[in-house]
Design a protein around this motif. Structure first.
Motif, PDB file in Angstrom:
ATOM      1  N   GLN A 140     -18.025 108.440  49.983  1.00 48.33           N
ATOM      2  CA  GLN A 140     -19.050 108.513  50.425  1.00 48.33           C
ATOM      3  C   GLN A 140     -19.554 109.627  51.948  1.00 48.33           C
ATOM      4  O   GLN A 140     -18.916 109.323  53.338  1.00 48.33           O
ATOM      5  CB  GLN A 140     -20.164 108.060  50.468  1.00 48.33           C
ATOM      6  N   SER A 193     -25.957 112.720  50.480  1.00 52.00           N
ATOM      7  CA  SER A 193     -27.675 113.309  50.417  1.00 52.00           C
ATOM      8  C   SER A 193     -27.594 113.365  52.019  1.00 52.00           C
ATOM      9  O   SER A 193     -26.510 113.231  52.650  1.00 52.00           O
ATOM     10  CB  SER A 193     -28.051 111.895  50.215  1.00 52.00           C
ATOM     11  N   LEU A 235     -28.220 104.401  49.207  1.00 50.08           N
ATOM     12  CA  LEU A 235     -27.301 105.642  48.463  1.00 50.08           C
ATOM     13  C   LEU A 235     -26.308 104.571  49.337  1.00 50.08           C
ATOM     14  O   LEU A 235     -25.104 105.175  48.791  1.00 50.08           O
ATOM     15  CB  LEU A 235     -27.755 106.682  48.803  1.00 50.08           C
TER      16      LEU A 235
END
Length: 402
Positions: A209, A240, A398
């Motif tokens: 991520q 994001s 997230l």
């Protein structure tokens, strides 16, 4: 400049060898017989691709460990009411290869911050881009302190990279590509590549991520970097991106600044009008440009800001600004959250409007959202605590492995 990844097959072989040797397991557990009692553990360092050129990892220098209690104590009270740092962190100065505004390779620097976790769970990566700073002492690799934002993010569980940008750190004295999209994006993307390679060499595991964030100039740098990563398909896109109060539309920003000057001092406003200055000689325009820069930065700045964006403006060349500086009008392919204060007189709120409307017209409405700063007045600096709170909170939902 693609992010180099370890060959999974080779990585698995190295990991297996490390387990067998490093943990002193019997050879039977690794396909052989006999006992290994009393053997010396062997540390195996993975061979990570690190080619020369942009993105090349050069040197990592340990700076210090910062205790979680010191990080907590350095936060504004309104932030600590919501945000609770979790880890002490280790800080490193990383040098790497990138390019300057002329396209030449230079050895730049940045800060890598690693949370001191006790478990073996892999962590998410966060690239933090700093706001405008006037002195080299404030650059992340020179400012590994408890109140450094990169340190705060790492204390929440992220593997953080924070480039100094060209013009700071090891490249102090070179022109800092202020509000110039391409060289700004490259300095960030190359640092992300270099720190990724360094972490692999150190066997500091990430979970795949990636998040991007920044405020003010940092938001601009983040947007420029995300556009570069998206358009050049250099690897997996961020989960994001969270940006606050950035001058994404540089034409709009400069025109708003000029309008403010005209209201405060009509005579001076008339003199620095681009349409008027275009008729003057290059030396006169340069003198006005230098006056504007010194007025904005003060006499204490030791950074060499590249004035190209301002020269284009004073030369009445909006087309050049759109090409070289604007980062508001393109099509994202990963989520972006905008944060801004409607009372912001430093970076007008119209920048967020401009980017939001342009991306919506390009069909990306499902990937973007925005929220207004709740501070009163919602000015540039007073909105920073609210930005940090919302940034950490929203990305934290997230992120995995924090």
């Amino acid at each position: 400049m693609k992010l180099e990844l370890l060959n999974l097959s080779n990585l698995n072989k190295v990991a297996s060898l490390a387990i067998c040797l490093g943990l002193g397991l019997g050879l039977s557990a690794c396909g052989g017989g006999g006992s290994t009692t009393g053997t010396t553990p062997v540390v195996v360092t993975p061979e990570v691709p690190n080619p020369s050129g942009p993105g090349h990892f050069e040197v990592a220098t340990f700076i210090k460990t910062i205790n979680v209690t010191d990080i907590t104590a350095a936060l504004p009270k309104e932030v600590t009411a919501v945000v609770k740092p979790l880890y002490s962190v280790d800080t490193y100065k990383i040098t790497y290869t990138t390019t300057d505004t002329s396209g030449r390779n230079v050895i730049a620097s940045g800060l890598a911050v690693i949370p001191r976790k006790t478990g073996s769970q892999a962590s998410p990566v966060l690239a933090y881009q700093h706001a405008t700073i006037k002195t080299d002492a404030e650059a992340p690799s020179n400012h590994a302190t408890a109140d450094e934002p990169a340190v705060l993010f790492a204390s929440m569980g992220y593997l953080v990279s924070a480039t100094d940008y060209v013009g700071y750190g090891t490249t102090k004295g070179l022109p800092h590509p202020y509000l110039l999209a391409a060289p700004t994006a490259l300095s960030v993307a190359d640092f992300m590549t270099a720190t990724s390679r360094w972490r692999q060499m150190k066997t500091i595991a990430d979970n795949g991520q990636v998040f991007l964030t920044g405020y003010s100039e940092g938001a601009y740098a983040t947007m420029a970097t995300l556009r570069y990563l998206t358009q050049n398909k250099t690897g997996a896109l961020p989960v994001s991106t969270f940006v606050g109060a950035g001058p994404y539309d540089v034409v709009l920003t400069l025109n708003a600044m000029l309008d403010a000057v005209r209201k405060q001092n009509p005579l001076v406003g008339a003199l620095i009008s681009p349409g008027f200055l275009k008729k003057l000689g290059a030396n006169d325009r340069a003198n006005v440009r230098n006056l504007l820069l010194s007025s904005a930065l003060g006499s204490s700045s030791d950074i060499n800001f590249d004035p190209t964006f301002l020269d284009n403006f004073l030369n009445d060349d909006d087309a050049a600004i759109v090409v070289q500086s604007n980062v508001n009008d393109w099509t994202p392919q990963s989520p972006i959250s905008f944060f801004h204060g409607r009372d912001d007189t430093t970076v007008p709120y119209g920048n967020t409007d401009s980017a939001f409307q342009a991306m919506t017209k390009r069909g990306a409405a499902n990937l973007i959202d925005r929220m207004d700063c709740p501070a009163k007045p919602a000015e540039h600096i007073p909105c920073v605590p609210a930005f940090l709170i919302n940034d950490i909170t929203r990305l934290g939902v997230l992120a995995k492995g924090l």
